[in-house]
Design a protein around this motif. Structure first.
Motif, mmCIF file in Angstrom:
data_model
loop_
_atom_site.group_PDB
_atom_site.id
_atom_site.type_symbol
_atom_site.label_atom_id
_atom_site.label_comp_id
_atom_site.label_asym_id
_atom_site.label_seq_id
_atom_site.Cartn_x
_atom_site.Cartn_y
_atom_site.Cartn_z
ATOM 1 N N VAL A 278 -15.461 -22.506 6.993
ATOM 2 C CA VAL A 278 -15.440 -23.929 7.284
ATOM 3 C C VAL A 278 -14.035 -24.468 7.041
ATOM 4 C CG1 VAL A 278 -16.439 -26.181 6.764
ATOM 5 C CG2 VAL A 278 -17.855 -24.134 6.609
ATOM 6 N N THR A 279 -13.324 -24.746 8.100
ATOM 7 C CA THR A 279 -12.017 -25.392 8.033
ATOM 8 C C THR A 279 -12.174 -26.843 8.487
ATOM 9 O OG1 THR A 279 -11.477 -24.745 10.297
ATOM 10 C CG2 THR A 279 -10.881 -23.209 8.528
ATOM 11 N N GLY A 280 -11.088 -27.605 8.376
ATOM 12 C CA GLY A 280 -11.144 -28.982 8.835
ATOM 13 C C GLY A 280 -11.473 -29.078 10.305
ATOM 14 N N GLN A 281 -10.889 -28.192 11.118
ATOM 15 C CA GLN A 281 -11.148 -28.224 12.555
ATOM 16 C C GLN A 281 -12.586 -27.816 12.858
ATOM 17 O OE1 GLN A 281 -8.343 -26.005 14.862
ATOM 18 N NE2 GLN A 281 -9.392 -26.348 16.801
ATOM 19 N N TYR A 282 -13.093 -26.781 12.180
ATOM 20 C CA TYR A 282 -14.484 -26.378 12.397
ATOM 21 C C TYR A 282 -15.419 -27.512 11.993
ATOM 22 C CZ TYR A 282 -18.787 -23.644 12.171
ATOM 23 O OH TYR A 282 -20.064 -23.183 12.377
ATOM 24 N N TYR A 283 -15.140 -28.144 10.881
ATOM 25 C CA TYR A 283 -15.991 -29.234 10.397
ATOM 26 C C TYR A 283 -16.006 -30.382 11.407
ATOM 27 C CZ TYR A 283 -17.887 -32.582 6.992
ATOM 28 O OH TYR A 283 -18.657 -33.506 6.338
ATOM 29 N N ARG A 284 -14.855 -30.691 11.988
ATOM 30 C CA ARG A 284 -14.783 -31.778 12.963
ATOM 31 C C ARG A 284 -15.498 -31.417 14.259
ATOM 32 N NH1 ARG A 284 -9.173 -32.702 15.865
ATOM 33 N NH2 ARG A 284 -9.936 -30.714 16.722
ATOM 34 N N ASP A 285 -15.213 -30.227 14.787
ATOM 35 C CA ASP A 285 -15.693 -29.876 16.129
ATOM 36 C C ASP A 285 -17.154 -29.457 16.155
ATOM 37 O OD1 ASP A 285 -13.117 -30.394 16.930
ATOM 38 O OD2 ASP A 285 -12.516 -28.278 16.975
ATOM 39 N N ASN A 286 -17.622 -28.776 15.108
ATOM 40 C CA ASN A 286 -18.964 -28.182 15.144
ATOM 41 C C ASN A 286 -19.999 -28.924 14.313
ATOM 42 O OD1 ASN A 286 -18.473 -25.392 16.604
ATOM 43 N ND2 ASN A 286 -16.787 -25.643 15.141
ATOM 44 N N ILE A 287 -19.559 -29.766 13.413
ATOM 45 C CA ILE A 287 -20.518 -30.488 12.572
ATOM 46 C C ILE A 287 -20.469 -31.983 12.838
ATOM 47 C CG2 ILE A 287 -21.117 -31.053 10.200
ATOM 48 C CD1 ILE A 287 -20.306 -28.260 9.389
ATOM 49 N N LEU A 288 -19.290 -32.597 12.672
ATOM 50 C CA LEU A 288 -19.201 -34.042 12.876
ATOM 51 C C LEU A 288 -19.477 -34.415 14.321
ATOM 52 C CD1 LEU A 288 -16.077 -34.933 10.685
ATOM 53 C CD2 LEU A 288 -18.498 -35.073 10.086
ATOM 54 N N ALA A 289 -18.809 -33.748 15.236
ATOM 55 C CA ALA A 289 -18.959 -34.110 16.646
ATOM 56 C C ALA A 289 -20.353 -33.804 17.171
ATOM 57 C CB ALA A 289 -17.904 -33.374 17.478
ATOM 58 N N VAL A 290 -20.969 -32.747 16.696
ATOM 59 C CA VAL A 290 -22.263 -32.314 17.227
ATOM 60 C C VAL A 290 -23.429 -33.020 16.543
ATOM 61 C CG1 VAL A 290 -23.780 -30.319 17.543
ATOM 62 C CG2 VAL A 290 -21.310 -30.077 17.871
ATOM 63 N N HIS A 291 -23.341 -33.244 15.233
ATOM 64 C CA HIS A 291 -24.485 -33.757 14.484
ATOM 65 C C HIS A 291 -24.306 -35.196 13.995
ATOM 66 C CE1 HIS A 291 -26.287 -29.745 14.413
ATOM 67 N NE2 HIS A 291 -25.109 -29.267 14.032
ATOM 68 N N VAL A 292 -23.155 -35.494 13.425
ATOM 69 C CA VAL A 292 -22.990 -36.784 12.748
ATOM 70 C C VAL A 292 -22.735 -37.913 13.736
ATOM 71 C CG1 VAL A 292 -21.638 -38.053 11.046
ATOM 72 C CG2 VAL A 292 -22.171 -35.635 10.665
ATOM 73 N N VAL A 293 -21.807 -37.731 14.655
ATOM 74 C CA VAL A 293 -21.456 -38.807 15.586
ATOM 75 C C VAL A 293 -22.659 -39.244 16.433
ATOM 76 C CG1 VAL A 293 -20.020 -39.411 17.565
ATOM 77 C CG2 VAL A 293 -19.012 -38.223 15.602
ATOM 78 N N PRO A 294 -23.419 -38.343 17.064
ATOM 79 C CA PRO A 294 -24.605 -38.796 17.814
ATOM 80 C C PRO A 294 -25.604 -39.543 16.934
ATOM 81 C CG PRO A 294 -24.046 -36.541 18.402
ATOM 82 C CD PRO A 294 -23.207 -36.888 17.227
ATOM 83 N N PHE A 295 -25.774 -39.068 15.693
ATOM 84 C CA PHE A 295 -26.708 -39.734 14.782
ATOM 85 C C PHE A 295 -26.205 -41.135 14.459
ATOM 86 C CE2 PHE A 295 -29.405 -40.560 11.259
ATOM 87 C CZ PHE A 295 -30.484 -39.697 11.361
#
Length: 339
Positions: free
Chosen positions: A211-228
């Motif tokens: 888990v890097t900053g880029q992975y966290y942004r692209d695969n977690i925040l963008a996919v799960h958090v932002v839509p929610f």
């Protein structure tokens, strides 16, 4: 066989004296008829319902020595029974066994238990926790319902369940049927990420790689958090801990770009985060499965399945415990709480 208290004996005696049968008295007192029969015989012989004096082994310690034993245990919680015995012999000349030391401790409701392992809080950590709790002491459950609590956790394929027990006979300790084989490296592991709110939760994300900053942004925040967050509205608040990948500039800049408010988090405060108990719930469900995961792929599938089976009411209760968590932290002056 249940023994009658003094008041129960007097009550039974009164019933017998007015002519109630022994069987009826026994049913009323919820004891066998022989107990009532012996009570009536004792009263007729001695005119008393008190227990007869009983012989027994004399006590090895006095009341004062028992208080000394309990005081030592309270002043030094990690002292052993043998160490207390040695201290008692040095100070009073009385030599007793370790079990004799445990007896007054047990009578005083002292029990030997594994100590709770908690993070090492320094002075600045405690002050930060107190400030954080004071700033949010007046938040009610309606406001906490806008917060998404998120976290990562790692699960291993081979995990030791310390609640498991085996039935064994003497000298069978190391027989194959009585041992649990554990891979010291865990047999492989899976890291997962999840987020919970009062109204719902995200899908459980299985982390692929580091888990890097880029992975966290692209695969977690963008996919799960932002839509929610977009479904929830402008009052949405996102919480995560102070892991390095969470505080990377590309992450904080991305959240600002998406107009997502974040909840600042005090360091070393897992007791303030309700999602920590979700990982405990998942671990317990894994241990209760009849067929345990044999590899990483099965472990990831089992985690996702058990996460989907979690009751949303349980998650809602966890988040609604936030006011109690904050009050407990303030009552302990910023120290760790039972949560």
């Amino acid at each position: 066989m249940r023994r009658l208290t003094q008041n129960e004996r007097l009550r039974a005696l009164g019933m017998l004296q007015i002519g109630t049968t022994q069987a009826a008295v026994a049913r009323t007192m919820n004891v066998s008829q022989s107990v009532i029969s012996r009570l009536w015989s004792r009263y007729r012989d001695t005119q008393s319902v008190q227990d007869r004096p009983r012989s027994g082994r004399p006590r090895a310690t006095t009341e004062a020595q028992d208080r000394f034993i309990r005081t030592l245990a309270l002043r030094n919680r990690v002292i052993t029974a043998n160490q207390i015995s040695a201290r008692l012999q040095t100070d009073t000349g009385v030599r007793v066994s370790g079990q004799t030391i445990r007896n007054p401790l047990h009578r005083g409701h002292h029990r030997a238990r594994r100590p709770r392992v908690i993070p090492c809080l320094r002075g600045h950590h405690i002050q930060a926790r107190r400030r954080w709790c004071r700033d949010r002491q007046h938040w009610d459950n309606r406001r906490w319902s806008n917060v998404m609590f998120s976290d990562e956790s790692r699960f291993t394929v081979d995990f030791l369940d310390r609640h498991r027990r085996v039935w064994r006979r003497r000298n069978e300790r190391f027989q194959d049927v009585n041992v649990i084989r554990l891979d010291r490296f865990g047999g492989g592991s899976v890291m997962v990420w999840g987020g919970i709110t009062v109204a719902g939760r995200t899908a459980l994300h299985v982390v692929a790689g580091r888990v890097t900053g880029q992975y966290y942004r692209d695969n977690i925040l963008a996919v799960h958090v932002v839509p929610f967050a977009r479904r929830h509205g402008r009052r949405f608040i996102f919480q995560d801990d102070n892991a390095r990948c969470h505080r990377a500039r590309i992450v904080t800049g991305y959240l600002q770009q998406q107009n997502i408010s974040t909840l600042p988090w005090p360091a070393l405060s897992p007791d303030l985060s309700p999602i920590e108990l979700v990982w405990d719930m998942l671990g317990q469900r894994l241990r209760q499965r009849q067929q345990r995961p044999a590899n990483v792929r099965e472990l990831a599938a089992a985690l996702q399945q058990e996460c989907d089976n979690l009751d949303q009411n349980d998650l809602r209760r966890l988040i609604r415990s936030m006011p109690r968590r904050i009050n407990a932290c303030l009552a302990n002056r910023g120290g760790f709480t039972r949560y």
